[in-house]
Design an enzyme around this catalytic site. Structure first.
Site, PDB file in Angstrom:
ATOM      1  CG  ASP A 261      -1.742  -1.161   1.485  1.00 18.74           C
ATOM      2  OD1 ASP A 261      -1.325  -2.264   1.111  1.00 18.74           O
ATOM      3  OD2 ASP A 261      -2.837  -1.019   2.062  1.00 18.74           O
TER       4      ASP A 261
ATOM      5  CD  GLN B 178      -6.345  -6.224  -3.929  1.00  9.44           C
ATOM      6  OE1 GLN B 178      -6.568  -7.134  -3.129  1.00  9.44           O
ATOM      7  NE2 GLN B 178      -5.593  -5.183  -3.642  1.00  9.44           N
TER       8      GLN B 178
ATOM      9  CD  GLU C  78      -4.411  -9.985  -0.654  1.00  7.47           C
ATOM     10  OE1 GLU C  78      -5.399 -10.085   0.085  1.00  7.47           O
ATOM     11  OE2 GLU C  78      -3.332  -9.497  -0.304  1.00  7.47           O
TER      12      GLU C  78
HETATM   13  C1  BGC Z   1      -5.569  -6.168   0.098  1.00 10.60           C
HETATM   14  C2  BGC Z   1      -4.087  -5.950  -0.048  1.00 10.60           C
HETATM   15  C3  BGC Z   1      -3.660  -4.838   0.882  1.00 10.60           C
HETATM   16  C4  BGC Z   1      -4.091  -5.125   2.304  1.00 10.60           C
HETATM   17  C5  BGC Z   1      -3.788  -3.977   3.241  1.00 10.60           C
HETATM   18  C6  BGC Z   1      -5.896  -6.451   1.542  1.00 10.60           C
HETATM   19  O1  BGC Z   1      -7.262  -6.599   1.686  1.00 10.60           O
HETATM   20  O2  BGC Z   1      -6.006  -7.232  -0.711  1.00 10.60           O
HETATM   21  O3  BGC Z   1      -3.774  -5.612  -1.363  1.00 10.60           O
HETATM   22  O4  BGC Z   1      -2.289  -4.673   0.817  1.00 10.60           O
HETATM   23  O5  BGC Z   1      -5.468  -5.354   2.330  1.00 10.60           O
HETATM   24  O6  BGC Z   1      -4.465  -2.826   2.861  1.00 10.60           O
END
Ligand code: BGC
Length: 780
Positions: free
Chosen positions: A362, A593, A488
Site C-alpha cells: 500500500d 481488486q 488476492e
Molecule cells: C488487500 C491488499 C492490501 C491489504 C492492506 C488487503 O485486503 O487485498 O492488497 O495490501 O489489504 O491494505
C-alpha cells in the site's frame, strides 16, 4: 457502518455535531491525529466511553508466536503486532461527586471538529450531571507536525449557572484494558498488558512512565508536563505507580469561572537506549516544547500546514462531499507519512490497530505516489526504511533459495509477518513496487544523492530476486511462475501480468543505474554480465495475452477458468473471503481488486488505448472490489477509457471509504491507501496525469458533475498548477524554470507568468461496462 451522514459537509473541516455512541470507534479513527511517529486515536479526553483506545508509536510492536497446524520450511515463526503504548491523552473529570461520563446525566450538546488547516481537533460540550450540575467542557488536541515526539491537549471546564466542585485527573496510563477483538481477520490480535514497568515518576507538574516490551525488548518512555490556570483556590498534586502517573487538579468554580489544564506529552522509544537516556530524552522534548508553550505548538502547526496546503491542495467545484473528502484524505496521508522518518507507513497509518499495524505494498503503490508530488522528503524517508530492512530481506531471499532481497508482504520491523504464504510470501510483486517507487521518486525530484545512496541498492537487490525467481524456457521466453499478484483471489499463478511488467521495469531500471553508478555497483558486486542478464530477462518477459478474446490475461490461463457464480452470490456474501474458501476463489475468474487494471495504470506505456478499453470491459464484470485498494484504480482507468460517470462513482467510493465507513471496518483504523487513492482518482483519473521519463503528461476530462478541478504538483524543482474545466485546461508555472508537458498528446511549454490554456476534447463513446450483481459502485 455510519448510516447517516455523521459529519457536516464543509470544505476545510470534518465536524461531528452530536455524539453517537454506536459509531464511536469509527469516529475515533476519523478524528485520529498523528505525525507518522506518534498516533492518538480520537478517543474522548476522559478515556471512556471508548470504542478502541489507541496510542501508538511508529515501530513499537510486540512479537507473538505464529502457530501452524501443519508447519513447513520457511514459515515465519513469529508475528509482530502493534501495541498500545502509554496513553497520554487522558484527562478524567469529576463534577461534584459524579464522573463526567457521557453515558450518564444529560448531554446538552457535543461537537467535535477536525480542522484540516490548523491540524487540531476541537471539542465543545455541555453536560448536566445526574445531580443537576451543569458544566461546559472545551478541549483542543494536536499531535505536533513540527516537534516529532510531542502531542498536547488544552482542556478547560467552566461552571454554568451554579457553583461546581471540579477535579481534573491528568494521567499517563500504561497497559490500558482493550475491548475484545471482533474476530475479523483484518483486525489486530490484541495483546493484553504488553508493557513491563521500569520507572514511574511524578514531581510538581511533571509525570513520567518508562516501560519495556516483554519479547521485542523495546523501551517506551512517555512524559507529561502541565500548565494549570484556574481560580486561586485551585490545588494540584502528583502521584505515580507502575502503570499510572497522575496529576490531580482540584478547584471550586463559581458560575462562569474556568479551570484550564494545558498538557504536553512527549514520547520516545528505543531498542538500544538505556533507561536514564530514554527518560532524559522525553524530558528534553518537553523542555523544547515548553519554549513556545501551547500557543507556540498551535502556531507552528498552522504554519506547517499552510505550507503543505499551498503545494498540495486539490480544489473541486461541483461536489462538496468530494471536496471535503479529498482534503480529509490528503490530511491523513500527510499525517501517516510526515514524520515517520525511516519507519514504515502502515496500512492504517497510526489511526488504529487494524492489520496489526503492518505496512504492505500500500505504501509504495498508493501512498508514496501522492507524497512524491506533494511532500517528497517523506518519500525518501519511507524508502530509506526499506533500505534499512535490507538485511532481513536478503536473509528471507536466501531462506527461500533466491538471490537478492525478498521484501516482506506485511511487516512492522522488516521480517515477513504473513502466516499465509500463498497471499504473503508469494506476493513477490512488493519488490517491484518498491523499485517502482524509487524510480518514480527520482524521476519527479531529480534527487541523485538519494538515487546513489539508496536507490541503486534497492534496485539491484530487487532485480536479483526477479532474475533468480524467474527462468528462460526452451524458446528463451522469461517466465515468473507460481506467484500471487495484487488480486488476492488468485494465488500461485504463472506469469501474473502486473508482476511481470513491474518486474521488467525493475530489471531495466537496475541495469540503468548500474551503468550510471559504477562505483556503487562495484561495491554491490553487480557487473556488466549481471546487468546484461537482467536486460535479457526483461526483454524476453512473457506477457500473457488471449488473442481470441483480444485481452491481456491477468495471469497465464486466467481467461479459461470458470467464471465465479456471480448470479448465485448474495449481497451479504461479500466480502467473499469471509464466506467462501480460498480454494474455490483461486480456481475461478473472480477478481478481488484491480490487478491487470492496475498494470494498465502503472505500466500504461505497454498498452494502447484500444487494449485499455477492451481489458477494462473484460475485467469489470469480474471485479468485486473486496479490497479498498480497488475503486481508486478503477476510477483512473475508467476515466482513461472515457467512462467518466463510472469513474466519478468510483472516485466517490474511494473518497468516502472512511467518512461513510463503506467497508464496515473504519473502527480498526483508516484505509490510508484508499484515501491516497482519492488524490490518484482525481489527478491521474480526471487530470489524466502520467509520467513518461522526465515529462508529465495530462489528458484531462471532467465528469459532468464537476465544473472545475484544480491541483498543484511539485516536479523537478518546479511547482505546477493545473486547472481544468469542462472546456479547457490551464497550466500555470508557479515557480521554477520553464518545463515541457503534454496535453492530450500535444507538446506544450509552460513558462513563468504565462499560463497556457488548451481545449479538452470530448471522450470517445463506448458502452459502459457491467459490474457483478450487487457490486456496482453507488451512483451519485
Ligand atoms: C488487500 C491488499 C492490501 C491489504 C492492506 C488487503 O485486503 O487485498 O492488497 O495490501 O489489504 O491494505
Amino acid at each position: 457502518m455510519i448510516t447517516h451522514r455523521s459529519y457536516a459537509v464543509e470544505p476545510w473541516t470534518v465536524r461531528e455535531t452530536e455524539l453517537s455512541l454506536d459509531v464511536l470507534a469509527q469516529s475515533e479513527s476519523v478524528f485520529a491525529l498523528s505525525n507518522g511517529h506518534v498516533g492518538w486515536r480520537g478517543n474522548l479526553d476522559e478515556g471512556e466511553p471508548h470504542g478502541l483506545p489507541g496510542s501508538y508509536l511508529n515501530g513499537v510492536y510486540e512479537v507473538h508466536p505464529l502457530p501452524y497446524a501443519e508447519a513447513g520450511y520457511g514459515y515465519p515463526e513469529s508475528g509482530q503486532t502493534v501495541i498500545d503504548i502509554t496513553n497520554g491523552k487522558i484527562l478524567r473529570l469529576l463534577v461534584d461527586d459524579e464522573p463526567f461520563d457521557l453515558r450518564y446525566g444529560r448531554l446538552v450538546s457535543h461537537e467535535r471538529t477536525l480542522d484540516l488547516r490548523r491540524g487540531v481537533m476541537e471539542r465543545t460540550c455541555e453536560w448536566v450531571s445526574p445531580a443537576g450540575t451543569r458544566v461546559r467542557v472545551r478541549s483542543t488536541r494536536l499531535v505536533s507536525l513540527t516537534q516529532r515526539s510531542i502531542a498536547a491537549v488544552a482542556y478547560e471546564v467552566e461552571a454554568v449557572g451554579s457553583q461546581a466542585r471540579v477535579v481534573i485527573q491528568s494521567e499517563l496510563v500504561a497497559n490500558e484494558q482493550l475491548p475484545e477483538s471482533n474476530g475479523d481477520p483484518r483486525a489486530a490480535m490484541a495483546l493484553q498488558a504488553p508493557l513491563e514497568p521500569e520507572q514511574d515518576f511524578a514531581s510538581g507538574s511533571r509525570l513520567r512512565l518508562v516501560h519495556r516490551t516483554r519479547h521485542s525488548g523495546l523501551r517506551v518512555a512517555v512524559a507529561a508536563d502541565h500548565v494549570v490556570t484556574g481560580p486561586e483556590r485551585t490545588t494540584t498534586g502528583g502521584e505515580s505507580h507502575p502503570d499510572l502517573a497522575r496529576l490531580t487538579v482540584a478547584s471550586v468554580l463559581e458560575p462562569g469561572e474556568k479551570l484550564r489544564v494545558e498538557k504536553t506529552v512527549a514520547h520516545g522509544w528505543s531498542g538500544a537506549r538505556s533507561l536514564p537516556a530514554m527518560s532524559d530524552q522525553v524530558d528534553a522534548a518537553l523542555a523544547a516544547a515548553a519554549h513556545g508553550g501551547w500557543t507556540g505548538l498551535v502556531d507552528q502547526q498552522r504554519e506547517y500546514l499552510d505550507d503543505f496546503w499551498a503545494r498540495a491542495d486539490v480544489e473541486v467545484d461541483g461536489d462538496e462531499e468530494i471536496q471535503q473528502a479529498v482534503r480529509f484524505a490528503l490530511f491523513h496521508v500527510l499525517q501517516a507519512g510526515a514524520r515517520a522518518e525511516e519507519r514504515a507507513i502502515p496500512a492504517k497509518g497510526l489511526t488504529g490497530s487494524g492489520y496489526d499495524g503492518h505496512a504492505f505494498w500500500d505504501t509504495e503503490m498508493f501512498v508514496l505516489p501522492v507524497l512524491i508530488y506533494t511532500s517528497p522528503d517523506a518519500v525518501a524517508e519511507a524508502l530509506r526504511w526499506r533500505q534499512n530492512t535490507l538485511p532481513a530481506a536478503r536473509e528471507r531471499a536466501a531462506q527461500l533459495g533466491l538471490r537478492g532481497a525478498a521484501f516482506p508482504w506485511r511487516t512492522i520491523e522488516g521480517e515477513e509477518g504473513s502466516a499465509y504464504w500463498p497471499a504473503g510470501t508469494a506476493a513477490f510483486h512488493v519488490n517491484a513496487d518498491i523499485a517502482h517507487a524509487v524510480v518514480r521518486y527520482v524521476a519527479a525530484t531529480g534527487d541523485e544523492d538519494f538515487e546513489r545512496d539508496t536507490g541503486v541498492e534497492l534496485l539491484v537487490e530487487t532485480a536479483r530476486l526477479w532474475r533468480s525467481l524467474g527462468h528462460h524456457d526452451h524458446r528463451g521466453t522469461f517466465h515468473i511462475d507460481g506467484v500471487t499478484g495484487p488480486d488476492e483471489y488468485s494465488a500461485i499463478a504463472d506469469d501474473n501480468t502486473y508482476t511481470n511488467l513491474m518486474a521488467r521495469a525493475n530489471l531495466l531500471a537496475a541495469a540503468d543505474v548500474v551503468e550510471r553508478y559504477p562505483k556503487v555497483a562495484e561495491r554491490l558486486g553487480a557487473d556488466d554480465e549481471e546487468s546484461a542478464a537482467w536486460r535479457d530477462a526483461a526483454e524476453s518477459m512473457n506477457i500473457p495475452y488471449n488473442g481470441e478474446l483480444g485481452v491481456h490475461e491477468q495471469h497465464a490461463g486466467f481467461t479459461r477458468y470458470q467464471r465465479w457464480d456471480f448470479a448465485g452470490t448474495r449481497a451479504d456474501q461479500y466480502p467473499l473471503l469471509l464466506h467462501f474458501p480460498y480454494f474455490d476463489l483461486y480456481r475461478k475468474q473472480v477478481v478481488k481488486q484491480a490487478d491487470l487494471v492496475l498494470a494498465m495504470y502503472t505500466c500504461g506505456a505497454e498498452f494502447d488505448e484500444e487494449h485499455i478499453a477492451r481489458n477494462f470491459a473484460y475485467y469489470e464484470p469480474l471485479t468485486v472490489r473486496d479490497s479498498s485498494l480497488s475503486a481508486c484504480v478503477q476510477a483512473v482507468i475508467a476515466a482513461q477509457a472515457g467512462h467518466l460517470r463510472l469513474a466519478y462513482d468510483y472516485t466517490a467510493e474511494a473518497a468516502l471509504m472512511d467518512l461513510e465507513d463503506l467497508e464496515h471496518n473504519t473502527r480498526d483504523g483508516l484505509h490510508i491507501a484508499s484515501l491516497a487513492g482519492t488524490w490518484m482518482a482525481l489527478v491521474a483519473g480526471f487530470g489524466g496525469m502520467r509520467r513518461s521519463g522526465e515529462t508529465l503528461q495530462f489528458a484531462p476530462r471532467l465528469p459532468e458533475k464537476f465544473s472545475r478541478l484544480a491541483f498543484s504538483l511539485q516536479f523537478r524543482g518546479r511547482r505546477l498548477r493545473v486547472e481544468i474545466t469542462q472546456q479547457s485546461a490551464t497550466y500555470t508555472l508557479l515557480s521554477g524554470p520553464p518545463m515541457h508537458i503534454r496535453h492530450h498528446g500535444e507538446r506544450v511549454t509552460v513558462a513563468p507568468d504565462t499560463p497556457t490554456s488548451h481545449p479538452v476534447p470530448p471522450p470517445r463513446h463506448r458502452p459502459a461496462p457491467e459490474q457483478p450483481p450487487h457490486r456496482k459502485p453507488n451512483a451519485r
